[in-house]
Design a protein around this motif. Structure first.
Motif, short mmCIF file in Angstrom:
data_model
loop_
_atom_site.label_atom_id
_atom_site.label_comp_id
_atom_site.label_asym_id
_atom_site.label_seq_id
_atom_site.Cartn_x
_atom_site.Cartn_y
_atom_site.Cartn_z
N GLN A 160 29.47 52.86 34.41
CA GLN A 160 28.87 52.10 35.50
C GLN A 160 29.84 52.03 36.68
N ARG A 161 29.28 52.04 37.86
CA ARG A 161 30.09 51.90 39.06
C ARG A 161 29.67 50.68 39.85
N PRO A 162 30.65 49.89 40.34
CA PRO A 162 32.08 50.17 40.25
C PRO A 162 32.65 49.91 38.87
N ARG A 163 31.97 49.12 38.04
CA ARG A 163 32.37 48.84 36.66
C ARG A 163 31.27 48.00 36.03
N PRO A 164 31.29 47.83 34.70
CA PRO A 164 30.32 46.93 34.06
C PRO A 164 30.48 45.49 34.55
N PRO A 165 29.38 44.75 34.61
CA PRO A 165 29.47 43.33 35.00
C PRO A 165 30.33 42.53 34.02
N ILE A 166 31.07 41.57 34.55
CA ILE A 166 31.92 40.70 33.74
C ILE A 166 31.39 39.28 33.82
N TRP A 167 31.01 38.74 32.66
CA TRP A 167 30.58 37.35 32.55
C TRP A 167 31.71 36.55 31.91
N VAL A 168 31.94 35.34 32.38
CA VAL A 168 33.03 34.51 31.88
C VAL A 168 32.47 33.25 31.25
N ALA A 169 32.86 33.00 30.00
CA ALA A 169 32.47 31.75 29.34
C ALA A 169 33.25 30.59 29.95
N ALA A 170 32.58 29.46 30.12
CA ALA A 170 33.22 28.31 30.76
C ALA A 170 32.65 27.02 30.21
N THR A 171 33.53 26.11 29.80
CA THR A 171 33.09 24.77 29.45
C THR A 171 32.93 23.97 30.74
N VAL A 172 31.78 23.37 30.90
CA VAL A 172 31.44 22.78 32.21
C VAL A 172 32.10 21.43 32.44
N TRP A 184 33.85 36.06 39.26
CA TRP A 184 33.42 37.31 38.64
C TRP A 184 31.91 37.48 38.79
N ASP A 185 31.21 38.03 37.80
CA ASP A 185 29.82 38.44 38.01
C ASP A 185 28.79 37.55 37.31
N GLY A 186 29.26 36.63 36.50
CA GLY A 186 28.32 35.78 35.79
C GLY A 186 29.05 34.73 35.00
N ILE A 187 28.30 33.73 34.56
CA ILE A 187 28.87 32.63 33.78
C ILE A 187 28.05 32.41 32.52
N PHE A 188 28.77 32.21 31.41
CA PHE A 188 28.16 31.82 30.15
C PHE A 188 28.61 30.38 29.89
N PRO A 189 27.85 29.40 30.39
CA PRO A 189 28.33 28.01 30.36
C PRO A 189 28.10 27.37 29.00
N LEU A 209 27.94 25.66 41.36
CA LEU A 209 28.38 27.05 41.50
C LEU A 209 27.98 27.64 42.84
N ASP A 210 26.76 27.33 43.27
CA ASP A 210 26.20 27.98 44.45
C ASP A 210 26.38 29.49 44.35
N PRO A 211 25.80 30.12 43.31
CA PRO A 211 26.10 31.52 43.02
C PRO A 211 25.57 32.46 44.09
N PRO A 212 26.29 33.55 44.36
CA PRO A 212 25.80 34.54 45.32
C PRO A 212 24.67 35.36 44.73
N ASP A 213 24.00 36.14 45.56
CA ASP A 213 22.94 37.03 45.07
C ASP A 213 23.51 37.99 44.03
N GLY A 214 22.74 38.19 42.97
CA GLY A 214 23.16 39.12 41.93
C GLY A 214 24.04 38.51 40.87
N TYR A 215 24.40 37.24 41.02
CA TYR A 215 25.26 36.57 40.06
C TYR A 215 24.40 36.10 38.88
N ASP A 216 24.90 36.31 37.64
CA ASP A 216 24.13 35.95 36.46
C ASP A 216 24.56 34.60 35.89
N VAL A 217 23.57 33.81 35.52
CA VAL A 217 23.78 32.52 34.85
C VAL A 217 23.05 32.59 33.52
N VAL A 218 23.78 32.40 32.44
CA VAL A 218 23.22 32.55 31.10
C VAL A 218 22.85 31.20 30.54
N GLY A 219 21.61 31.07 30.12
CA GLY A 219 21.15 29.86 29.45
C GLY A 219 20.83 30.16 28.00
#
Length: 265
Positions: A160-172, A184-189, A209-219
């Motif tokens: 994938q270009r520029p690279r695979p998406p990176i999601w970061v786990a985060a305790t809220v 980064w590219d997404g959050i696993f809250p 977060l006010d995430p930008p376009d294309g940002y992933d939020v995992v529920g």
């Protein structure tokens, strides 16, 4: 989009077949946990998720795959980059990268003589993520930091270009993990005890977060929150998995074979 998240435990062939069933039933993603022991008392049969994901990659064609989540502090960033890159080429660009600190620290780190302090793991994650980013892009790395000293230029880059998406786990409950994920590219809250957030809690997080376009939020799907609830809260992915340690693999498989919950109109 809807995904399935499974412990990296049991019979590896069962997990491969479950991923195939998930793709056939129109799920969008299939993810494996990344633990070494998970429970020192019951000692479940833990598997290497990257080996299993490699088998899944060559038996599927569409579904997104990845480890959800990998504790970067327990893995060398350059070795993890090789695993991700290889999987990304095997799957023709279907990898999603999930990273986090790694729990429980006593049996995932301490049992092997590694530091157990969360602040150390967080510092290694913060230092290691830019290295992983560069490795996956195919960029040269010249880095001398507190935890890593790297002077290398790995090949190949990820598919994938520029690279695979990176999601970061985060305790809220803490602002620093949220700020890290925002870079980064997404959050696993995760909530208290690393449990799922309710849709209402997720909605509050999205405002913060006010995430930008294309940002992933995992529920995470729960009996109390549907895909509609998570979508209204701002989630871009709804992930299902075992309801608890007592739910059988056969029960999860029946749910997977039934297909993802109805998407919102």
């Amino acid at each position: 989009r809807c995904g399935v998240s499974m412990p990296n435990a049991g019979d590896p062939r069962d997990l491969v077949e479950l991923a195939i069933a998930a793709e056939s039933a129109a799920w969008d993603g299939f993810f494996l946990w990344d633990h070494i022991q998970l429970d020192a008392a019951s000692r479940p049969a833990m598997l290497d998720p990257w080996v299993v994901l490699g088998a899944i990659a060559v038996r599927t064609a569409r579904i997104r795959i990845g480890a959800m989540v990998t504790p970067l502090a327990r893995r060398r960033p350059w070795k993890l980059a090789k695993e991700i890159t290889t999987l990304d080429h095997l799957s023709h660009g279907r990898v999603l990268v999930g990273v986090g600190l790694g729990v429980p620290p006593d049996i995932e780190y301490g049992a092997f003589g590694e530091p157990v302090e969360a602040r150390v793991h967080a510092a290694m994650l913060d230092e290691g993520l830019p290295l992983l980013d560069s490795f996956l892009r195919g960029d040269p790395v010249d880095h001398d930091g507190e935890h890593y000293q790297v002077h290398a230029h790995l090949s190949p880059a990820a598919f994938q270009r520029p690279r695979p998406p990176i999601w970061v786990a985060a305790t809220v409950s803490h602002p620093r993990p949220i700020a890290r994920a925002r870079r980064w590219d997404g959050i696993f809250p995760l909530g208290a005890g690393n449990g799922p957030l309710s849709a209402a809690e997720l909605a509050g997080l999205v405002v913060t977060l006010d995430p930008p376009d294309g940002y992933d939020v995992v529920g995470l799907l729960t009996p109390g929150d549907t895909t509609d609830d998570l979508a209204r809260a701002g989630a871009t992915w709804a992930v299902d998995g075992p309801a608890g340690p007592s739910e059988s693999f056969a029960s999860v498989r029946r749910r997977v074979e039934a297909g993802p919950p109805a998407a919102p109109d």
